[in-house]
Design a protein around this motif. Structure first.
Motif, PDB file in Angstrom:
ATOM      1  N   VAL A   1     -62.168 -16.497 -44.497  1.00  0.00           N
ATOM      2  CA  VAL A   1     -62.145 -15.864 -43.178  1.00  0.00           C
ATOM      3  C   VAL A   1     -62.367 -16.952 -42.127  1.00  0.00           C
ATOM      4  CG1 VAL A   1     -63.249 -14.175 -41.671  1.00  0.00           C
ATOM      5  CG2 VAL A   1     -63.026 -13.704 -44.122  1.00  0.00           C
ATOM      6  N   TRP A   2     -61.407 -17.098 -41.218  1.00  0.00           N
ATOM      7  CA  TRP A   2     -61.445 -18.163 -40.212  1.00  0.00           C
ATOM      8  C   TRP A   2     -61.704 -17.596 -38.833  1.00  0.00           C
ATOM      9  CZ3 TRP A   2     -61.332 -23.309 -41.185  1.00  0.00           C
ATOM     10  CH2 TRP A   2     -61.050 -23.669 -42.507  1.00  0.00           C
ATOM     11  N   LEU A   3     -62.529 -18.285 -38.056  1.00  0.00           N
ATOM     12  CA  LEU A   3     -62.796 -17.949 -36.667  1.00  0.00           C
ATOM     13  C   LEU A   3     -62.176 -19.029 -35.795  1.00  0.00           C
ATOM     14  CD1 LEU A   3     -66.554 -17.041 -37.116  1.00  0.00           C
ATOM     15  CD2 LEU A   3     -64.641 -15.451 -36.919  1.00  0.00           C
ATOM     16  N   VAL A   4     -61.400 -18.622 -34.816  1.00  0.00           N
ATOM     17  CA  VAL A   4     -60.746 -19.584 -33.925  1.00  0.00           C
ATOM     18  C   VAL A   4     -61.734 -19.981 -32.835  1.00  0.00           C
ATOM     19  CG1 VAL A   4     -58.851 -19.941 -32.309  1.00  0.00           C
ATOM     20  CG2 VAL A   4     -58.471 -18.662 -34.430  1.00  0.00           C
ATOM     21  N   ALA A   5     -61.981 -21.269 -32.711  1.00  0.00           N
ATOM     22  CA  ALA A   5     -62.880 -21.765 -31.670  1.00  0.00           C
ATOM     23  C   ALA A   5     -62.133 -21.999 -30.369  1.00  0.00           C
ATOM     24  CB  ALA A   5     -63.559 -23.061 -32.129  1.00  0.00           C
ATOM     25  N   ALA A   6     -60.882 -22.472 -30.442  1.00  0.00           N
ATOM     26  CA  ALA A   6     -60.093 -22.724 -29.235  1.00  0.00           C
ATOM     27  C   ALA A   6     -58.619 -22.820 -29.595  1.00  0.00           C
ATOM     28  CB  ALA A   6     -60.547 -24.008 -28.559  1.00  0.00           C
ATOM     29  N   THR A   7     -57.771 -22.480 -28.635  1.00  0.00           N
ATOM     30  CA  THR A   7     -56.325 -22.601 -28.809  1.00  0.00           C
ATOM     31  C   THR A   7     -55.741 -23.394 -27.642  1.00  0.00           C
ATOM     32  OG1 THR A   7     -55.899 -20.528 -27.646  1.00  0.00           O
ATOM     33  CG2 THR A   7     -56.137 -20.396 -30.045  1.00  0.00           C
ATOM     34  N   GLY A   8     -54.589 -23.999 -27.889  1.00  0.00           N
ATOM     35  CA  GLY A   8     -53.854 -24.678 -26.841  1.00  0.00           C
ATOM     36  C   GLY A   8     -54.514 -25.924 -26.277  1.00  0.00           C
ATOM     37  N   LEU A   9     -55.339 -26.616 -27.082  1.00  0.00           N
ATOM     38  CA  LEU A   9     -55.961 -27.851 -26.609  1.00  0.00           C
ATOM     39  C   LEU A   9     -54.912 -28.948 -26.473  1.00  0.00           C
ATOM     40  CD1 LEU A   9     -59.116 -27.931 -28.901  1.00  0.00           C
ATOM     41  CD2 LEU A   9     -59.051 -27.400 -26.467  1.00  0.00           C
ATOM     42  N   ASN A  10     -55.020 -29.745 -25.416  1.00  0.00           N
ATOM     43  CA  ASN A  10     -54.144 -30.895 -25.236  1.00  0.00           C
ATOM     44  C   ASN A  10     -54.912 -32.126 -25.702  1.00  0.00           C
ATOM     45  OD1 ASN A  10     -52.518 -32.998 -24.422  1.00  0.00           O
ATOM     46  ND2 ASN A  10     -52.089 -32.124 -22.415  1.00  0.00           N
ATOM     47  N   THR A  11     -54.441 -32.772 -26.753  1.00  0.00           N
ATOM     48  CA  THR A  11     -55.150 -33.924 -27.315  1.00  0.00           C
ATOM     49  C   THR A  11     -55.089 -35.139 -26.399  1.00  0.00           C
ATOM     50  OG1 THR A  11     -53.218 -34.798 -28.483  1.00  0.00           O
ATOM     51  CG2 THR A  11     -54.594 -33.198 -29.668  1.00  0.00           C
ATOM     52  N   GLY A  12     -54.081 -35.217 -25.552  1.00  0.00           N
ATOM     53  CA  GLY A  12     -53.929 -36.380 -24.697  1.00  0.00           C
ATOM     54  C   GLY A  12     -53.451 -37.615 -25.448  1.00  0.00           C
ATOM     55  N   LEU A  13     -52.950 -37.423 -26.674  1.00  0.00           N
ATOM     56  CA  LEU A  13     -52.466 -38.568 -27.444  1.00  0.00           C
ATOM     57  C   LEU A  13     -51.206 -38.226 -28.208  1.00  0.00           C
ATOM     58  CD1 LEU A  13     -54.325 -38.048 -30.553  1.00  0.00           C
ATOM     59  CD2 LEU A  13     -55.875 -38.863 -28.880  1.00  0.00           C
ATOM     60  N   THR A  14     -50.515 -39.253 -28.627  1.00  0.00           N
ATOM     61  CA  THR A  14     -49.392 -39.097 -29.533  1.00  0.00           C
ATOM     62  C   THR A  14     -49.962 -39.239 -30.935  1.00  0.00           C
ATOM     63  OG1 THR A  14     -47.874 -40.026 -27.913  1.00  0.00           O
ATOM     64  CG2 THR A  14     -47.134 -39.984 -30.217  1.00  0.00           C
ATOM     65  N   ILE A  15     -50.060 -38.147 -31.658  1.00  0.00           N
ATOM     66  CA  ILE A  15     -50.779 -38.118 -32.935  1.00  0.00           C
ATOM     67  C   ILE A  15     -50.035 -38.923 -33.994  1.00  0.00           C
ATOM     68  CG2 ILE A  15     -51.649 -36.635 -34.783  1.00  0.00           C
ATOM     69  CD1 ILE A  15     -51.848 -34.400 -32.570  1.00  0.00           C
ATOM     70  N   ALA A  16     -50.720 -39.919 -34.553  1.00  0.00           N
ATOM     71  CA  ALA A  16     -50.146 -40.762 -35.602  1.00  0.00           C
ATOM     72  C   ALA A  16     -50.965 -40.698 -36.889  1.00  0.00           C
ATOM     73  CB  ALA A  16     -50.058 -42.209 -35.130  1.00  0.00           C
ATOM     74  N   ASN A  17     -52.291 -40.425 -36.769  1.00  0.00           N
ATOM     75  CA  ASN A  17     -53.178 -40.454 -37.933  1.00  0.00           C
ATOM     76  C   ASN A  17     -54.114 -39.254 -37.948  1.00  0.00           C
ATOM     77  OD1 ASN A  17     -52.446 -43.242 -38.787  1.00  0.00           O
ATOM     78  ND2 ASN A  17     -53.384 -43.771 -36.835  1.00  0.00           N
ATOM     79  N   VAL A  18     -54.564 -38.895 -39.155  1.00  0.00           N
ATOM     80  CA  VAL A  18     -55.604 -37.882 -39.340  1.00  0.00           C
ATOM     81  C   VAL A  18     -56.710 -38.500 -40.178  1.00  0.00           C
ATOM     82  CG1 VAL A  18     -54.008 -35.933 -39.209  1.00  0.00           C
ATOM     83  CG2 VAL A  18     -54.550 -36.917 -41.430  1.00  0.00           C
ATOM     84  N   GLY A  19     -57.918 -37.982 -40.048  1.00  0.00           N
ATOM     85  CA  GLY A  19     -59.005 -38.545 -40.841  1.00  0.00           C
ATOM     86  C   GLY A  19     -60.287 -37.752 -40.719  1.00  0.00           C
ATOM     87  N   LEU A  20     -61.359 -38.403 -41.144  1.00  0.00           N
ATOM     88  CA  LEU A  20     -62.707 -37.831 -41.171  1.00  0.00           C
ATOM     89  C   LEU A  20     -63.646 -38.770 -40.431  1.00  0.00           C
ATOM     90  CD1 LEU A  20     -62.596 -37.005 -44.964  1.00  0.00           C
ATOM     91  CD2 LEU A  20     -62.441 -35.326 -43.126  1.00  0.00           C
ATOM     92  N   ILE A  21     -64.633 -38.183 -39.729  1.00  0.00           N
ATOM     93  CA  ILE A  21     -65.553 -39.017 -38.952  1.00  0.00           C
ATOM     94  C   ILE A  21     -67.009 -38.664 -39.242  1.00  0.00           C
ATOM     95  CG2 ILE A  21     -63.981 -39.486 -37.064  1.00  0.00           C
ATOM     96  CD1 ILE A  21     -66.653 -37.191 -36.119  1.00  0.00           C
ATOM     97  N   ALA A  22     -67.874 -39.622 -38.964  1.00  0.00           N
ATOM     98  CA  ALA A  22     -69.323 -39.447 -38.946  1.00  0.00           C
ATOM     99  C   ALA A  22     -69.829 -40.387 -37.866  1.00  0.00           C
ATOM    100  CB  ALA A  22     -69.935 -39.821 -40.301  1.00  0.00           C
ATOM    101  N   GLY A  23     -70.919 -40.031 -37.235  1.00  0.00           N
ATOM    102  CA  GLY A  23     -71.466 -40.929 -36.218  1.00  0.00           C
ATOM    103  C   GLY A  23     -72.320 -40.205 -35.199  1.00  0.00           C
ATOM    104  N   ASN A  24     -72.369 -40.773 -34.001  1.00  0.00           N
ATOM    105  CA  ASN A  24     -73.162 -40.245 -32.910  1.00  0.00           C
ATOM    106  C   ASN A  24     -72.216 -39.789 -31.821  1.00  0.00           C
ATOM    107  OD1 ASN A  24     -74.684 -39.952 -30.529  1.00  0.00           O
ATOM    108  ND2 ASN A  24     -76.267 -41.309 -31.316  1.00  0.00           N
ATOM    109  N   GLY A  25     -72.124 -38.450 -31.647  1.00  0.00           N
ATOM    110  CA  GLY A  25     -71.175 -37.890 -30.697  1.00  0.00           C
ATOM    111  C   GLY A  25     -71.609 -37.987 -29.252  1.00  0.00           C
TER     112      GLY A  25
END
Length: 167
Positions: free
Chosen positions: A141-165
């Motif tokens: 069961v999925w809940l949509v957090a947001a739709t229609g976001l503009n990334t502001g980039l030309t998407i070339a890669n996908v990945g995983l992150i960790a760090g300090n937001g």
């Protein structure tokens, strides 16, 4: 294979099959680290299951990553611990845009949620300027957090992150 983004204290994709084991001790600075690889052709959906995530310091952030080719600009979605939020256990889902992995340009908080040991997150890429983000506790069961976001980039890669937001 995977390409590294910044330097993690621990990063291993062989500890458990089909898993990424990552650890980044708090640096006190706003920065993200991770791994990425070439994205499939648009449109596509990327989903990850986050288990055993431990938030011990304010602003710790884990999640999914979209990047430009170099990667220069980045966009991320995932849980962030925000002790000053007043939310349940301070856990929130954040969408963040970055000029680089050490320079966050904007963020939006979408959902405060109770701590769970497992969280699924998903980015649905319709086009470079049209992305939806969703989350689930069971992967069914999925809940949509947001739709229609503009990334502001030309998407070339996908990945995983960790760090300090730095929320």
């Amino acid at each position: 294979g995977w390409t590294g983004l910044g330097t993690l204290d621990t990063t291993n994709v062989t500890d458990v099959p089909s898993n990424w084991h990552a650890l980044k001790n708090s640096t006190g600075s706003t920065s993200i680290f991770g791994i990425y690889k070439t994205a499939p052709s648009v449109p596509f959906t990327v989903t990850t299951k986050i288990t055993a995530h431990l938030h011990t310091t304010n602003q710790q952030y884990y999640g999914l990553l979209l990047t430009e080719t170099s990667p220069g600009k980045l966009a991320c979605f995932g849980p962030l611990f925000n002790s000053g939020s007043g939310g349940v256990n301070g856990l929130e889902l954040f969408w963040t845009n970055w000029a680089s992995n050490t320079s966050r340009s904007s963020y939006v908080e979408y959902y405060q949620y109770p701590w769970t040991s497992t969280l699924y997150i998903r980015i649905i890429v319709h086009s470079n300027s049209n992305v939806d983000v969703a989350f689930s506790w069971d992967g069914i069961v999925w809940l949509v957090a947001a739709t229609g976001l503009n990334t502001g980039l030309t998407i070339a890669n996908v990945g995983l992150i960790a760090g300090n937001g730095g929320g």
